[in-house]
Design a protein around this motif. Structure first.
Motif, PDB file in Angstrom:
ATOM      1  N   ASP A   1       0.811  -1.225   0.000  1.00  0.00           N
ATOM      2  CA  ASP A   1       0.000   0.000   0.000  1.00  0.00           C
ATOM      3  C   ASP A   1       0.839   1.268   0.000  1.00  0.00           C
ATOM      4  OD1 ASP A   1      -2.261  -1.589   0.033  1.00  0.00           O
ATOM      5  OD2 ASP A   1      -2.549  -1.419   2.196  1.00  0.00           O
ATOM      6  N   ASP A   2       2.106   1.176   0.465  1.00  0.00           N
ATOM      7  CA  ASP A   2       2.968   2.353   0.553  1.00  0.00           C
ATOM      8  C   ASP A   2       3.799   2.600  -0.706  1.00  0.00           C
ATOM      9  OD1 ASP A   2       2.080   2.773   3.141  1.00  0.00           O
ATOM     10  OD2 ASP A   2       3.741   1.647   4.024  1.00  0.00           O
ATOM     11  N   LEU A   3       3.808   1.632  -1.614  1.00  0.00           N
ATOM     12  CA  LEU A   3       4.630   1.778  -2.820  1.00  0.00           C
ATOM     13  C   LEU A   3       4.194   2.993  -3.614  1.00  0.00           C
ATOM     14  CD1 LEU A   3       4.895  -1.931  -3.931  1.00  0.00           C
ATOM     15  CD2 LEU A   3       6.677  -0.541  -2.886  1.00  0.00           C
ATOM     16  N   PRO A   4       5.075   3.741  -4.225  1.00  0.00           N
ATOM     17  CA  PRO A   4       6.475   3.419  -4.464  1.00  0.00           C
ATOM     18  C   PRO A   4       7.420   3.787  -3.323  1.00  0.00           C
ATOM     19  CG  PRO A   4       5.960   5.457  -5.577  1.00  0.00           C
ATOM     20  CD  PRO A   4       4.684   4.973  -4.904  1.00  0.00           C
ATOM     21  N   ASP A   5       6.898   4.364  -2.237  1.00  0.00           N
ATOM     22  CA  ASP A   5       7.766   4.707  -1.108  1.00  0.00           C
ATOM     23  C   ASP A   5       8.258   3.442  -0.425  1.00  0.00           C
ATOM     24  OD1 ASP A   5       7.294   7.400  -1.562  1.00  0.00           O
ATOM     25  OD2 ASP A   5       5.633   7.499  -0.142  1.00  0.00           O
ATOM     26  N   ALA A   6       9.549   3.407  -0.099  1.00  0.00           N
ATOM     27  CA  ALA A   6      10.130   2.267   0.602  1.00  0.00           C
ATOM     28  C   ALA A   6      11.310   2.751   1.430  1.00  0.00           C
ATOM     29  CB  ALA A   6      10.591   1.203  -0.392  1.00  0.00           C
ATOM     30  N   ASP A   7      11.528   2.093   2.549  1.00  0.00           N
ATOM     31  CA  ASP A   7      12.681   2.366   3.400  1.00  0.00           C
ATOM     32  C   ASP A   7      13.822   1.445   3.005  1.00  0.00           C
ATOM     33  OD1 ASP A   7      11.104   4.148   4.865  1.00  0.00           O
ATOM     34  OD2 ASP A   7      10.600   2.659   6.386  1.00  0.00           O
ATOM     35  N   ASP A   8      15.023   1.788   3.419  1.00  0.00           N
ATOM     36  CA  ASP A   8      16.176   0.906   3.255  1.00  0.00           C
ATOM     37  C   ASP A   8      16.495   0.261   4.594  1.00  0.00           C
ATOM     38  OD1 ASP A   8      16.435   1.590   0.615  1.00  0.00           O
ATOM     39  OD2 ASP A   8      18.205   2.843   0.876  1.00  0.00           O
TER      40      ASP A   8
END
Length: 110
Positions: free
Chosen positions: A55-62
């Motif tokens: 649901d958060d894509l395209p945001d992603a953490d490393d």
């Protein structure tokens, strides 16, 4: 045996740089899909990957996991770079990683 409040559903894994993983866990009556891509794989000492819910894509953490060899065993350092917009979830995220690392420790040392 304790039954966790969530249960795993689907799991896929393609462990190579550029590959992906996806798993679904069922929590509080809801399926949550987690997905990431492998950025670095330096077996057996380092892994870096992206981490997000679908649901958060395209945001992603490393996330980076480092396991340097020690004379008597190893030590794990996990760094999760959280986007500032999600800062309110840092305590929950920290607790989830601690729970996962403790579960792995328990499995590996029994």
């Amino acid at each position: 045996m304790d039954v966790p409040k969530w249960q795993y559903g689907k799991c896929e894994n393609n462990p190579e740089v550029g590959g992906y993983f996806i798993f679904v866990d069922h929590r509080d009556g809801e399926d949550i899909q987690h997905i990431g891509h492998y950025l670095e794989l330096e077996h057996p000492n380092r892994i870096k990957f992206t981490w997000a819910t679908v649901d958060d894509l395209p945001d992603a953490d490393d996330v980076t996991v480092e396991i340097p060899p020690l004379e008597n065993g190893s030590e794990v350092t996990l760094t999760h770079e959280v986007d500032p917009r999600w800062a309110e979830y840092i305590p929950q995220t920290r607790n989830a990683w601690i729970a996962m690392l403790e579960a792995m420790h328990k499995v590996l040392h029994n």
